[in-house]
Write a protein that holds these residues in place. Structure first.
Motif, PDB file in Angstrom:
ATOM      1  N   TYR A 132      -3.203  22.499  16.143  1.00 17.92           N
ATOM      2  CA  TYR A 132      -4.112  22.531  17.291  1.00 17.92           C
ATOM      3  C   TYR A 132      -3.339  22.840  18.588  1.00 17.92           C
ATOM      4  CZ  TYR A 132      -7.629  20.915  20.629  1.00 17.92           C
ATOM      5  OH  TYR A 132      -8.515  20.833  21.665  1.00 17.92           O
ATOM      6  N   THR A 192      -2.131  26.439  18.612  1.00 16.34           N
ATOM      7  CA  THR A 192      -3.273  27.318  18.888  1.00 16.34           C
ATOM      8  C   THR A 192      -3.587  27.310  20.382  1.00 16.34           C
ATOM      9  OG1 THR A 192      -4.191  26.905  16.701  1.00 16.34           O
ATOM     10  CG2 THR A 192      -5.710  27.757  18.360  1.00 16.34           C
ATOM     11  N   MET A 213      -2.015  17.243  14.634  1.00 20.58           N
ATOM     12  CA  MET A 213      -2.319  17.927  15.892  1.00 20.58           C
ATOM     13  C   MET A 213      -1.428  19.145  16.166  1.00 20.58           C
ATOM     14  SD  MET A 213      -4.948  16.556  17.195  1.00 20.58           S
ATOM     15  CE  MET A 213      -4.948  17.227  18.824  1.00 20.58           C
ATOM     16  N   LEU A 265     -12.703  25.026  20.639  1.00 22.13           N
ATOM     17  CA  LEU A 265     -11.569  24.131  20.374  1.00 22.13           C
ATOM     18  C   LEU A 265     -11.081  23.361  21.593  1.00 22.13           C
ATOM     19  CD1 LEU A 265      -9.363  26.266  17.969  1.00 22.13           C
ATOM     20  CD2 LEU A 265     -10.944  24.417  17.396  1.00 22.13           C
TER      21      LEU A 265
END
Length: 130
Positions: free
Chosen positions: A81, A84, A78, A106
């Motif tokens: 992610y 981001t 993760m 996302l």
């Protein structure tokens, strides 16, 4: 949010990140007592999705990817992610078409639902496995 405020917030986030990287690279949460303990595990004896993440980050910062993954594969997978998300939310221009599209894919409703389901499955699996 104005451009100057976004830049200032980005600087604060980066400085916080650098401080965290410094602390987790210099001190092993397994050996040092001032790192917070998981309240879920402390009170229930069950591991939450984040259990082992501090030790995993310490291992990751020392290049021990396998050890980090063994401690908490969820957090290791993760991290890109989460970075981001931080970038899109606080640094990137949200009005840009590509950024808006990436954000909606996302971090939209279905992405959050899928991540939530994955977290639940991961939590159950790691507690059954021991």
């Amino acid at each position: 949010m104005s451009r100057n405020k976004r830049i200032l917030l980005g600087i604060v986030i980066l400085m916080s990140l650098f401080i965290g990287v410094f602390l987790y690279s210099q001190f092993n949460p397994e050996d040092v007592k001032y790192f917070p303990k998981c309240p879920v595990y402390t009170f229930t004896g069950y591991k939450c999705p984040g259990c082992g993440s501090q030790r995993a980050i310490h291992q990751l910062l020392h290049g021990n990817i396998y050890s980090a993954f063994k401690l908490n594969p969820f957090i290791i997978l993760m991290l890109p992610y989460m970075f981001t998300g931080i970038y899109i939310e606080y640094i990137a221009d949200k009005t840009h078409t590509v950024t808006a599209k990436i954000r909606s894919i996302l971090f939209g409703k279905w992405a959050i639902i899928l991540i939530g389901i994955f977290m639940i499955i991961y939590t159950i699996a790691r507690n059954i496995a021991g």
